[in-house]
Design an enzyme around this catalytic site. Structure first.
Site, PDB file in Angstrom:
ATOM      1  N   TRP A 144      -2.784  18.086 143.623  1.00 11.64           N
ATOM      2  CA  TRP A 144      -3.122  17.226 142.482  1.00 11.64           C
ATOM      3  C   TRP A 144      -3.236  15.767 142.932  1.00 11.64           C
ATOM      4  CZ3 TRP A 144      -5.087  17.197 137.832  1.00 11.64           C
ATOM      5  CH2 TRP A 144      -4.687  16.306 136.843  1.00 11.64           C
ATOM      6  N   HIS A 174       5.383  18.235 145.767  1.00  9.27           N
ATOM      7  CA  HIS A 174       5.449  16.867 145.260  1.00  9.27           C
ATOM      8  C   HIS A 174       6.921  16.474 145.086  1.00  9.27           C
ATOM      9  CE1 HIS A 174       3.762  13.521 142.987  1.00  9.27           C
ATOM     10  NE2 HIS A 174       4.616  13.760 141.999  1.00  9.27           N
ATOM     11  N   LYS A 199       2.459   4.489 143.008  1.00  9.80           N
ATOM     12  CA  LYS A 199       1.355   3.625 142.563  1.00  9.80           C
ATOM     13  C   LYS A 199       1.944   2.239 142.287  1.00  9.80           C
ATOM     14  CE  LYS A 199      -0.157   7.494 139.509  1.00  9.80           C
ATOM     15  NZ  LYS A 199      -0.631   8.556 140.345  1.00  9.80           N
ATOM     16  N   SER A 251       5.230   8.880 143.672  1.00  4.81           N
ATOM     17  CA  SER A 251       4.360   9.338 142.595  1.00  4.81           C
ATOM     18  C   SER A 251       3.889   8.174 141.718  1.00  4.81           C
ATOM     19  CB  SER A 251       5.103  10.400 141.791  1.00  4.81           C
ATOM     20  OG  SER A 251       4.173  11.234 141.171  1.00  4.81           O
TER      21      SER A 251
HETATM   22  C1  GCU Z   1       1.555  13.300 136.942  1.00  5.69           C
HETATM   23  C2  GCU Z   1       0.424  12.321 137.047  1.00  5.69           C
HETATM   24  C3  GCU Z   1       0.373  11.655 138.416  1.00  5.69           C
HETATM   25  C4  GCU Z   1       1.718  11.079 138.762  1.00  5.69           C
HETATM   26  C5  GCU Z   1       2.775  12.138 138.626  1.00  5.69           C
HETATM   27  C6  GCU Z   1       4.219  11.660 138.830  1.00  5.69           C
HETATM   28  O1  GCU Z   1       1.302  14.405 137.747  1.00  5.69           O
HETATM   29  O2  GCU Z   1      -0.781  12.999 136.754  1.00  5.69           O
HETATM   30  O3  GCU Z   1      -0.600  10.635 138.454  1.00  5.69           O
HETATM   31  O4  GCU Z   1       1.717  10.528 140.052  1.00  5.69           O
HETATM   32  O5  GCU Z   1       2.754  12.685 137.326  1.00  5.69           O
HETATM   33  O6  GCU Z   1       4.500  10.499 138.625  1.00  5.69           O
HETATM   34  O7  GCU Z   1       5.056  12.505 139.116  1.00  5.69           O
END
Ligand code: GCU
Length: 429
Positions: free
Chosen positions: A358, A408, A271, A267
């Site tokens: 998402w 997720h 990144k 997540s």
């Molecule tokens: C949120 C955010 C995402 C990220 C995620 C996470 O949903 O919008 O960009 O990847 O959190 O880190 O769980």
């Protein structure tokens, strides 16, 4: 009776309003989840130099195009980070030679720099004959939350839920031991001959707006500076920098094969893994799990989360220059495929989850596909087809991808694929 009915009606209305609100929150009405509404877009060509010339060989990629792209992401998205600190020390704070019922050697190491301590937890397979390859990743909840072992130090953690930004980290409760263990199948990783190294990301910088002042970034400000420059590092840049410090330590540990470290992140930390892998080429493999927007997903698709969403909810993750792309994804001189391509020729793996709309699974897949031409320069195969694979059908070679059923998260299925991928590329099959 009349009153009873009207109470029932009000209750029903309330429930209906609640359900509608919940559905709206889950769907975010301003969010596109309709494939037919994805705009037409053209991706910037990773193989075209700013001079307009086409990159035809690996040497030109390494010498000219890669530095151009690296600089773009640095200037426009993640910001510039300092280099390796001049002053840094490592301290072994605990070692347990009989961890996990004899399956592991467990170490806790303090990485001290600029008045901060990053606590590294390291598990190594007990039966190893020599240095072992290691999976490295930041964790969300503290090192003690990845394992049930009662003698692992309880992390000082930051609460990132409430509206009121905390002023200090507090010691996590013993009850939170092992709470994120399902995301870290340590015994599976050890049984396959790998070690696992992890640091709580909040040791480097806490993850909330205003958290910067408690993290590492201000140590590098000039006197009087209170905000990073427009192209100065954001929190993701700081977390990536912290990973490089973990790598600095791993290079000194004789039981670790530091040339075979696979970096994994989920997540926002997915990144981070991609940006860390782009900034530091010591990682032999980089794995992005459900990294979504700002990670592996193509921003130009405007599906699920958008650049504006990121800049609104998490402005501190990126540099200020990134703000100019809110609602202007088509103007970005880069997209996620170019971030992924910065791993080349090192193997890179992108993974999605079906219910994680998402994060735009198809956009994550297409990011990996569009990075593949860069791997061809090195005589390596990435992902050869742009047809999205079915669930649980991993594809690709030096660029790998899968989508699994479910939400997720990081699951055993994901780890099984990462281990197979590492086995294949580390020649361990
Ligand atoms: C949120 C955010 C995402 C990220 C995620 C996470 O949903 O919008 O960009 O990847 O959190 O880190 O769980």
């Amino acid at each position: 009776m009349r009153m009873y009915n009207s109470v029932r009606l009000t209750m029903r209305t309330l429930i209906l309003v609640f359900l509608l609100a919940a559905a709206a929150a889950a769907q975010r009405p301003d969010t596109n989840y309709d494939e037919s509404k994805v705009p037409r877009y053209t991706l910037p060509d990773p193989l075209k130099l700013t001079t307009g010339e086409t990159v035809k060989d690996a040497k030109t990629w390494q010498a000219k195009r890669r530095p151009e792209i690296q600089r773009l992401f640095e200037d426009q998205m993640f910001g510039r980070a300092p280099g390796r600190p001049g002053k840094m020390s490592f301290e072994l704070t605990s070692i347990e030679k009989n961890a996990l019922g004899g399956k592991a050697i467990r170490k806790e190491v303090s990485i001290n720099t600029a008045g901060k301590t990053f606590h590294l937890l390291l598990y190594l397979p007990a039966q190893a004959k020599g240095p072992v390859p290691v999976f490295l990743g930041l964790n969300f909840n503290g090192n003690h939350a990845v394992t049930n072992e009662p003698d692992v130090r309880l992390a000082m953690t930051w609460n990132r839920d409430g509206k009121n930004a905390p002023t200090a980290a507090i010691q996590a409760p013993a009850a939170s031991r092992g709470s994120t263990g399902s995301r870290w199948p340590i015994e599976m990783i050890l049984a396959k001959g790998y070690g696992l190294a992890t640091i709580y990301y909040g040791d480097i910088e806490p993850d909330f707006n205003g958290g910067m002042k408690h993290g590492i970034r201000p140590s590098y400000f000039k006197s009087g500076q209170t905000e990073p420059a427009p192209d100065g590092w954001g929190a993701i840049g700081a977390w990536a920098w912290g990973l490089s410090r973990a790598m600095d330590y791993l290079e000194t540990d004789k039981s670790v094969d530091a040339r075979r470290v696979a970096l994994m992140g989920h997540s926002r930390l997915g990144k981070t893994a991609l940006w860390a892998g782009a900034s530091d080429t010591r990682y032999a493999i980089v794995i992005s799990n459900d990294s979504g927007e700002g990670g592996a997903a193509i921003s130009r698709r405007i599906f699920g989360e958008t650049v504006r969403n990121l800049n609104t909810s998490f402005p501190y993750w990126f540099c200020a220059n990134y703000k100019q792309y809110s609602g202007r994804e088509e103007a970005m001189p880069f997209d996620s495929h170019m971030l992924i391509a910065l791993m080349a020729p090192r193997p890179v793996y992108v993974a999605s989850a079906e219910e994680d709309q998402w994060a735009d699974p198809k956009g994550e897949f297409l990011g990996a596909v569009a990075a593949s031409p860069v791997y061809r320069l090195f005589g390596k195969k990435g992902i050869e087809s742009d047809r999205m694979p079915g669930l649980h059908e991993p594809v690709g070679d030096a660029v790998g991808y899968h989508i699994r059923a479910g939400k997720h998260d990081v699951t055993d299925y994901d780890w099984e694929q990462y281990i197979k991928f590492a086995d294949r590329h580390f020649g361990r099959r």
